[in-house]
Enzyme design. Structure first.
Site, short mmCIF file in Angstrom:
data_model
loop_
_atom_site.label_atom_id
_atom_site.label_comp_id
_atom_site.label_asym_id
_atom_site.label_seq_id
_atom_site.Cartn_x
_atom_site.Cartn_y
_atom_site.Cartn_z
N SER A 169 11.89 -11.36 14.44
CA SER A 169 10.71 -12.08 13.95
C SER A 169 9.54 -11.10 13.83
O SER A 169 9.37 -10.21 14.66
CB SER A 169 10.34 -13.19 14.94
OG SER A 169 9.05 -13.69 14.65
N TYR A 203 6.53 -13.02 7.49
CA TYR A 203 5.61 -14.01 6.96
C TYR A 203 4.64 -13.22 6.10
O TYR A 203 4.03 -12.26 6.60
CB TYR A 203 4.83 -14.69 8.10
CG TYR A 203 5.65 -15.68 8.89
CD1 TYR A 203 6.07 -16.87 8.31
CD2 TYR A 203 6.00 -15.43 10.21
CE1 TYR A 203 6.82 -17.79 9.03
CE2 TYR A 203 6.75 -16.35 10.94
CZ TYR A 203 7.15 -17.52 10.33
OH TYR A 203 7.89 -18.43 11.03
N THR A 238 10.30 -15.70 5.04
CA THR A 238 10.41 -17.12 5.40
C THR A 238 9.60 -17.93 4.41
O THR A 238 8.39 -17.72 4.25
CB THR A 238 9.91 -17.33 6.84
OG1 THR A 238 10.75 -16.55 7.69
CG2 THR A 238 10.01 -18.78 7.26
N LYS A 281 14.48 -16.84 3.31
CA LYS A 281 14.99 -17.67 4.42
C LYS A 281 14.26 -19.00 4.38
O LYS A 281 13.03 -19.04 4.47
CB LYS A 281 14.71 -16.95 5.74
CG LYS A 281 15.03 -17.76 6.98
CD LYS A 281 14.77 -16.92 8.24
CE LYS A 281 15.09 -17.68 9.50
NZ LYS A 281 14.10 -18.72 9.82
N HIS A 341 14.52 -24.00 9.38
CA HIS A 341 13.72 -23.43 10.46
C HIS A 341 14.09 -24.09 11.80
O HIS A 341 13.23 -24.33 12.65
CB HIS A 341 12.23 -23.64 10.15
CG HIS A 341 11.33 -22.55 10.62
ND1 HIS A 341 10.66 -21.70 9.77
CD2 HIS A 341 10.96 -22.17 11.86
CE1 HIS A 341 9.92 -20.87 10.46
NE2 HIS A 341 10.08 -21.12 11.74
C1 LIG Z 1 11.42 -20.65 19.29
C2 LIG Z 1 11.73 -20.37 17.86
C3 LIG Z 1 11.00 -19.43 17.17
C4 LIG Z 1 11.28 -19.16 15.85
N1 LIG Z 1 10.58 -18.20 15.22
C5 LIG Z 1 10.82 -17.94 13.93
C6 LIG Z 1 10.11 -16.94 13.26
O1 LIG Z 1 9.26 -16.27 13.82
N2 LIG Z 1 10.37 -16.77 11.95
C7 LIG Z 1 11.31 -17.50 11.28
O2 LIG Z 1 11.52 -17.33 10.09
N3 LIG Z 1 12.05 -18.41 11.91
C8 LIG Z 1 11.83 -18.65 13.22
N4 LIG Z 1 12.58 -19.57 13.86
C9 LIG Z 1 13.70 -20.24 13.15
C10 LIG Z 1 15.00 -19.45 13.33
O3 LIG Z 1 14.97 -18.24 12.62
C11 LIG Z 1 16.21 -20.24 12.84
O4 LIG Z 1 15.97 -20.66 11.51
C12 LIG Z 1 16.54 -21.43 13.70
O5 LIG Z 1 16.27 -21.17 15.05
C13 LIG Z 1 18.00 -21.79 13.55
O6 LIG Z 1 18.30 -22.96 14.24
P1 LIG Z 1 18.96 -22.99 15.70
O7 LIG Z 1 17.90 -22.61 16.68
O8 LIG Z 1 19.38 -24.42 15.82
O9 LIG Z 1 20.14 -22.04 15.72
C14 LIG Z 1 12.32 -19.86 15.19
C15 LIG Z 1 13.07 -20.81 15.88
C16 LIG Z 1 12.80 -21.06 17.21
C17 LIG Z 1 13.64 -22.07 17.94
C1 LIG Z 2 5.12 -19.65 13.98
C2 LIG Z 2 5.97 -18.49 14.26
C3 LIG Z 2 5.32 -17.29 14.80
C4 LIG Z 2 7.18 -18.76 14.99
C5 LIG Z 2 8.01 -19.75 14.31
O1 LIG Z 2 8.40 -19.61 13.19
C6 LIG Z 2 8.36 -20.91 15.04
O2 LIG Z 2 7.85 -21.10 16.15
O3 LIG Z 2 9.15 -21.70 14.51
#
Ligand SMILES: Cc1cc2nc3c(=O)[nH]c(=O)nc-3n(C[C@H](O)[C@H](O)[C@H](O)COP(=O)(O)O)c2cc1C
Ligand SMILES: CC(C)CC(=O)C(=O)O
Length: 408
Positions: free
Chosen positions: A114, A138, A164, A272, A296
């Protein structure tokens, strides 16, 4: 496949890992990691939708040697699955993203980092070595900050950027709001620690940098990045996820072309957060290298389709012109098998890595990857497939709510 003696008897499934992790995280971290948006229905369906698909196993096929590997980003991955980018991993364990990177390297699976990591991208690149790593991006309204990040990623050897595209605004995460979530003072957002924009009082930054083409913005501290009525909120001050992750101005024509110019040829540009055939076709049209079907992790548009249900229309639209990856709700090796059978080229898991980190740092992520790898390899064998390319929709049926089973 794992022998009898090689197991952590306390933790034999991802569900058990989640339960262990639950007790090891403080409430604000647990809520931030685990919740989705609004009523969490898309979060739940991402996982439960996999139950609609059942496997049709074939037998007597000599599965004594199963090859679960596949090439991704020019490297052989041990299984067709990697660790998705999730923000602020040091909340779970001090190993943070370095633990994840080392575990991925050991398990030979790709890692997504990330932009809002708690370690710098250079540190993670070093920990990854030649194991493939991609940077989630981002695109900020202050484009210079994105440019700097892209240049650093190129220099550090990232294979691709994953832009994203499902985050024009942050989804409404009620736990985050209720807990007034913020990074504790001993942690920092690694990539932007020194990248603050000093802004003299009264100056309107909408006239800075690329300001001319931007909508008029009001200068105001963002209320946790959520949409603020009709008013656009200008990101300002230090770069934080609440002020900078969301960017409602992004568009296909202007921004995807810009990103390709900045990244290619050293780094591929992926999107993504694609969830429809129409956007998949636009992605192909705009010449990106690949897409990730993602909602997401159910954290953005609640009410959106589960990703495994959105996948088939995307695969059909793309017709193999670019790779299609998927994430969301994958908790079993059989889920990876089902996603591949429905046409995905590769899967990513998000929260299971966070639970692994919370459980035992790097060793916990290694455990998570071993559980899913073992399950996937066993599933391949029991379904009668010897190579990843053998996995196709011939191996699946879909069951509706009344238990009616249909071939795909
Ligand atoms: C705590 C958390 C933080 C995340 N941070 C980002 C991020 O910074 N950027 C992003 O594109 N997706 C982020 N995601 C989404 C993940 O990349 C991914 O799409 C998602 O976790 C997949 O689903 P799963 O947790 O059920 O495997 C985040 C997800 C979680 C749970
Ligand atoms: C807002 C971001 C920094 C993290 C993210 O994508 C998330 O928390 O789902």
């Amino acid at each position: 496949m794992a022998g009898q003696g090689e197991h952590d008897l306390n933790c034999l499934t991802i569900e058990e890992l989640e339960n262990h992790a639950h007790g090891m995280m403080d409430k604000q971290t647990r809520d931030y990691y685990n919740e989705g948006s609004d009523s969490n229905s898309t979060l739940r369906e991402n996982t439960t939708a996999y139950n609609k698909y059942r496997i049709r196993p074939r037998v007597l096929r000599d599965v004594s040697k199963v090859d679960s590997t596949m090439d991704v980003f020019g490297h052989k991955n041990n299984i067709p699955m990697g660790v998705a980018p999730t923000a602020m991993q040091a909340l779970a364990h001090s190993d943070g993203e370095l633990g994840t990177a080392r575990a991925c390297k050991k398990a030979k699976v790709a890692m997504g980092l990330s932009s809002f990591s708690t370690k710098t991208l250079e540190e993670v690149a070093e920990a990854s070595g030649d194991n493939p790593h991609v940077l989630q991006l981002y695109l900020f309204e202050e484009r210079e900050h994105s440019r700097k990040l892209i240049q650093r990623a190129k220099k550090a050897g990232f294979k691709a950027v994953f832009l994203t595209v499902d985050t024009p605004f942050l989804g409404r995460r009620n736990g985050e709001i209720r807990n007034q979530f913020k990074l504790p003072p001993h942690l920092k957002v690694g990539n932007f620690a020194e990248d603050q924009i000093p802004m003299p009082e009264g100056e309107n930054r909408s006239s800075e940098a690329q300001g001319k083409s931007r909508p008029k913005l009001e200068r105001k501290q963002s209320q946790a990045g959520y949409q603020d009525g009709d008013k656009r909120v200008l990101p300002q001050g230090p770069i934080t996820f609440h002020t900078h992750a969301a960017n409602p101005t992004l568009s296909w024509e202007r921004d995807i072309e810009w990103l390709k110019q900045e990244c290619l040829p050293e780094m591929e540009v992926w999107l993504k957060g694609i969830a429809t055939a129409e956007d998949a076709l636009l992605a192909v049209h705009h010449g990106v290298s690949g897409i990730v079907v993602s909602n997401h992790g159910g954290r953005q548009l609640n009410g959106a389709l589960a990703t495994i249900d959105a996948l088939p229309e995307v695969v059909e639209a793309v017709q193999g012109k670019i790779p299609v990856h998927v994430d969301g709700g994958i908790r079993h090796g059989t889920d990876v098998f089902k996603a591949l059978a429905l046409g995905a080229d590769f899967c990513w898991v998000g929260r299971p890595a966070l639970w692994g980190l919370a459980y035992k740092g790097q060793a916990g992520v290694e455990l998570m990857l071993k559980l899913l790898s073992d399950e996937f390899k066993l599933c391949m064998s029991l379904a009668g497939t010897v190579k990843v390319e053998d996995i196709s929709k011939e191996y699946l049926v879909k069951m509706d709510n009344s238990g009616f089973v249909s071939r795909l």
